[in-house]
Design a protein around this motif. Sequence first.
Motif: not given
Length: 177
Positions: A95-108
């Motif tokens: 979940i931590g890694r998936a969360s990081l990836l999802a947040c990176n996608i959503a950050k912009a």
Amino acid sequence: MPSLAEADAEYAALCERYVALAEEHAQIIREADVLEADIRERKAPAIRPEVAELIGESVDTSLFQRPQRLRELRQRAANLEQAREIVRRHRDDRIGRASLLACNIAKAEYGKRVAKFIAALEAAKAAYDEADALLDALEREGAQVGYMPPARSIFFADSDNGLQRFIAEARSNGYDQ
């Protein structure tokens, strides 16, 4: 916004595997329950098929195979339960890694929305300041503004207000585009 599964293929694979194991487990449990009910309803003959053959009788041999099949189903259910627990732990670890990836996608996109919010807050602050300036001008003239109850906001009125702290924090986090 991406789901965790959309952001991380490995997380998605673990989720899919967990669901597949859960579905098979449910199916196996249903099959075992049906077989167990059948064993209770239709008792196996008192004599083994080999003995029945020797004395010239016939018996349904499938009735003798049911207990073994039930043991196999129960063992499969236990194995599936254990596998589900292992996959659940692996999924939870991911979940931590998936969360990081999802947040990176959503950050912009999040940054754009926060920037819009900041612009709206700044516009609201400017409008509030204009309204407050009108009251100040009336008071400077000696008007008793109590005849026009003011709508004052603590959020905008304080010199060390939450608005400025929020904007500063958002900008320091890169959300001012």
